[in-house]
Design a protein around this motif. Structure first.
Motif, PDB file in Angstrom:
ATOM      1  N   GLY A 149      15.430  11.985 -21.511  1.00  0.00           N
ATOM      2  CA  GLY A 149      16.277  13.151 -21.701  1.00  0.00           C
ATOM      3  C   GLY A 149      17.606  12.739 -22.279  1.00  0.00           C
ATOM      4  N   ASP A 150      18.361  13.728 -22.738  1.00  0.00           N
ATOM      5  CA  ASP A 150      19.668  13.461 -23.303  1.00  0.00           C
ATOM      6  C   ASP A 150      20.583  14.605 -22.934  1.00  0.00           C
ATOM      7  N   VAL A 151      21.741  14.279 -22.376  1.00  0.00           N
ATOM      8  CA  VAL A 151      22.659  15.326 -21.936  1.00  0.00           C
ATOM      9  C   VAL A 151      23.115  16.197 -23.106  1.00  0.00           C
ATOM     10  N   LEU A 152      23.056  15.657 -24.316  1.00  0.00           N
ATOM     11  CA  LEU A 152      23.457  16.442 -25.486  1.00  0.00           C
ATOM     12  C   LEU A 152      22.444  17.538 -25.794  1.00  0.00           C
ATOM     13  N   GLU A 153      21.235  17.401 -25.256  1.00  0.00           N
ATOM     14  CA  GLU A 153      20.198  18.422 -25.448  1.00  0.00           C
ATOM     15  C   GLU A 153      20.123  19.356 -24.254  1.00  0.00           C
ATOM     16  N   GLY A 154      21.115  19.260 -23.369  1.00  0.00           N
ATOM     17  CA  GLY A 154      21.039  20.072 -22.170  1.00  0.00           C
ATOM     18  C   GLY A 154      20.096  19.445 -21.173  1.00  0.00           C
ATOM     19  N   ASP A 155      19.943  20.091 -20.079  1.00  0.00           N
ATOM     20  CA  ASP A 155      19.163  19.485 -19.004  1.00  0.00           C
ATOM     21  C   ASP A 155      17.685  19.775 -19.170  1.00  0.00           C
ATOM     22  N   THR A 156      17.041  19.034 -20.026  1.00  0.00           N
ATOM     23  CA  THR A 156      15.598  19.120 -20.189  1.00  0.00           C
ATOM     24  C   THR A 156      15.026  17.719 -20.148  1.00  0.00           C
ATOM     25  N   LEU A 157      14.003  17.529 -19.359  1.00  0.00           N
ATOM     26  CA  LEU A 157      13.320  16.245 -19.289  1.00  0.00           C
ATOM     27  C   LEU A 157      11.970  16.342 -19.977  1.00  0.00           C
ATOM     28  N   TYR A 158      11.579  15.227 -20.609  1.00  0.00           N
ATOM     29  CA  TYR A 158      10.275  15.125 -21.258  1.00  0.00           C
ATOM     30  C   TYR A 158       9.498  14.042 -20.523  1.00  0.00           C
ATOM     31  N   PHE A 159       8.342  14.415 -19.999  1.00  0.00           N
ATOM     32  CA  PHE A 159       7.581  13.523 -19.130  1.00  0.00           C
ATOM     33  C   PHE A 159       6.390  12.900 -19.842  1.00  0.00           C
ATOM     34  N   GLY A 160       6.057  11.682 -19.397  1.00  0.00           N
ATOM     35  CA  GLY A 160       4.801  11.082 -19.777  1.00  0.00           C
ATOM     36  C   GLY A 160       3.672  11.645 -18.934  1.00  0.00           C
ATOM     37  N   ALA A 161       2.453  11.193 -19.211  1.00  0.00           N
ATOM     38  CA  ALA A 161       1.265  11.732 -18.550  1.00  0.00           C
ATOM     39  C   ALA A 161       1.039  11.142 -17.169  1.00  0.00           C
ATOM     40  N   GLY A 162       1.777  10.091 -16.837  1.00  0.00           N
ATOM     41  CA  GLY A 162       1.674   9.532 -15.498  1.00  0.00           C
ATOM     42  C   GLY A 162       0.792   8.299 -15.411  1.00  0.00           C
ATOM     43  N   THR A 163       1.068   7.464 -14.401  1.00  0.00           N
ATOM     44  CA  THR A 163       0.242   6.298 -14.073  1.00  0.00           C
ATOM     45  C   THR A 163      -0.170   6.415 -12.620  1.00  0.00           C
ATOM     46  N   ARG A 164      -1.468   6.398 -12.402  1.00  0.00           N
ATOM     47  CA  ARG A 164      -1.969   6.437 -11.023  1.00  0.00           C
ATOM     48  C   ARG A 164      -2.146   5.013 -10.544  1.00  0.00           C
ATOM     49  N   LEU A 165      -1.362   4.622  -9.530  1.00  0.00           N
ATOM     50  CA  LEU A 165      -1.379   3.255  -9.000  1.00  0.00           C
ATOM     51  C   LEU A 165      -1.970   3.252  -7.597  1.00  0.00           C
ATOM     52  N   SER A 166      -2.947   2.404  -7.391  1.00  0.00           N
ATOM     53  CA  SER A 166      -3.519   2.188  -6.065  1.00  0.00           C
ATOM     54  C   SER A 166      -3.285   0.744  -5.680  1.00  0.00           C
ATOM     55  N   VAL A 167      -2.645   0.541  -4.531  1.00  0.00           N
ATOM     56  CA  VAL A 167      -2.407  -0.813  -4.027  1.00  0.00           C
ATOM     57  C   VAL A 167      -3.298  -1.017  -2.800  1.00  0.00           C
ATOM     58  N   LEU A 168      -4.208  -1.973  -2.920  1.00  0.00           N
ATOM     59  CA  LEU A 168      -5.198  -2.181  -1.863  1.00  0.00           C
ATOM     60  C   LEU A 168      -4.819  -3.349  -0.947  1.00  0.00           C
ATOM     61  N   PRO A 182       0.811  -1.231   0.000  1.00  0.00           N
ATOM     62  CA  PRO A 182       0.000   0.000   0.000  1.00  0.00           C
ATOM     63  C   PRO A 182       0.841   1.278   0.000  1.00  0.00           C
ATOM     64  N   SER A 183       2.051   1.220   0.555  1.00  0.00           N
ATOM     65  CA  SER A 183       2.907   2.415   0.578  1.00  0.00           C
ATOM     66  C   SER A 183       3.383   2.806  -0.823  1.00  0.00           C
ATOM     67  N   GLN A 184       3.202   1.920  -1.781  1.00  0.00           N
ATOM     68  CA  GLN A 184       3.581   2.218  -3.160  1.00  0.00           C
ATOM     69  C   GLN A 184       2.427   2.835  -3.959  1.00  0.00           C
ATOM     70  N   THR A 185       1.324   3.076  -3.283  1.00  0.00           N
ATOM     71  CA  THR A 185       0.231   3.842  -3.904  1.00  0.00           C
ATOM     72  C   THR A 185       0.737   5.247  -4.189  1.00  0.00           C
ATOM     73  N   SER A 186       0.673   5.653  -5.455  1.00  0.00           N
ATOM     74  CA  SER A 186       1.280   6.926  -5.838  1.00  0.00           C
ATOM     75  C   SER A 186       0.965   7.197  -7.309  1.00  0.00           C
ATOM     76  N   VAL A 187       1.458   8.332  -7.787  1.00  0.00           N
ATOM     77  CA  VAL A 187       1.444   8.614  -9.215  1.00  0.00           C
ATOM     78  C   VAL A 187       2.877   8.483  -9.717  1.00  0.00           C
ATOM     79  N   TYR A 188       3.048   7.698 -10.768  1.00  0.00           N
ATOM     80  CA  TYR A 188       4.374   7.413 -11.297  1.00  0.00           C
ATOM     81  C   TYR A 188       4.557   8.092 -12.650  1.00  0.00           C
ATOM     82  N   PHE A 189       5.707   8.743 -12.795  1.00  0.00           N
ATOM     83  CA  PHE A 189       6.020   9.424 -14.045  1.00  0.00           C
ATOM     84  C   PHE A 189       7.297   8.868 -14.650  1.00  0.00           C
ATOM     85  N   CYS A 190       7.237   8.638 -15.935  1.00  0.00           N
ATOM     86  CA  CYS A 190       8.398   8.295 -16.726  1.00  0.00           C
ATOM     87  C   CYS A 190       8.870   9.548 -17.449  1.00  0.00           C
TER      88      CYS A 190
END
Lengths: 114, 113
Positions: B94-113, B83-91
């Protein structure tokens, strides 16, 4: 270890107002400073970043941020907000250490009242 | 445009079950990341990868494994969900050659019952 502090958890303004979202950091070494925006239910999106040069950097949708070495700050500003700017804003510090080692603040939730 | 796609978007799991979260990127970035987002904690790095075949521990790796079978795909695996792993997970990618910019996915909402 880098730390990022966003002093305001919530900010509420009216449409057309100016806004400043505050970010202070501690770091050791050469870093990038950046801001990301997260609309409700979405992933984070890049807004702008600073590495060197002109301390005022321009981002998308009229946002800008100013780096201050003396204050260890990188505050985000917008002169006239729109209701669609309502979102959570994250400040981040990062270093290129082979991978992009990001430290994010806890975020500031901005609510713009139409 | 660069894209990071996560699946599933929502997941309900039982305690002790196995959960796999998937991420695909079309950015051709070398680096990929898994974060979790919790109220009061912001984003915390779980695992990251430099490229196909590599996985590295982030700041909070306990209870998680990662797999990077190809440049495009990066999975997060919870072998025994709690249950402690209930959270929103984002992937993110990025590439260091493009400088420090991250591109995120829309997220996964996980509920552990």
């Amino acid at each position: 270890t880098q730390t990022v502090s966003q002093s305001d958890a919530h900010v509420t303004v009216f449409e057309g107002d100016s806004v400043e979202l505050r970010c202070n950091y501690s770091y050791g070494g050469s870093i990038y400073l950046s801001w990301y925006i997260q609309h409700h239910g979405r992933g984070l999106q890049f807004l702008l970043k600073y590495y060197s040069g002109n301390p005022v950097v321009q981002g998308v949708n009229g946002f800008e941020a100013e780096f201050s070495k003396s204050d260890s700050s990188f505050h985000l500003r917008k002169a006239s907000v729109h209701w669609s700017d309502s979102a959570v804003y994250f400040c981040a510090v990062s270093q290129n250490t082979g991978y992009q080692n990001f430290y994010f603040g806890k975020g500031t939730s901005l609510t713009v009242i139409p | 445009e660069a894209a990071v796609t996560q699946s599933p978007r929502n997941k309900v799991a039982v305690t002790g079950g196995k959960v796999t979260l998937s991420c695909n990127q079309t950015n051709n970035h070398n680096n990929m990341y898994w974060y979790r987002q919790d109220t009061g904690h912001g984003l915390r790095l779980i695992h990251y990868s430099y490229g196909a075949g590599s996985t590295e521990k982030g700041d909070i790796p306990d209870g998680y494994k990662a797999s990077r079978p190809s440049q495009e795909n990066f999975s997060l695996i919870l072998e025994l969900a709690t249950p402690s792993q209930t959270s929103v997970y984002f992937c993110a990618s990025g590439d260091v050659l493009e400088g420090d910019t991250l591109y995120f996915g829309a997220g996964t909402r996980l509920s552990v019952l």
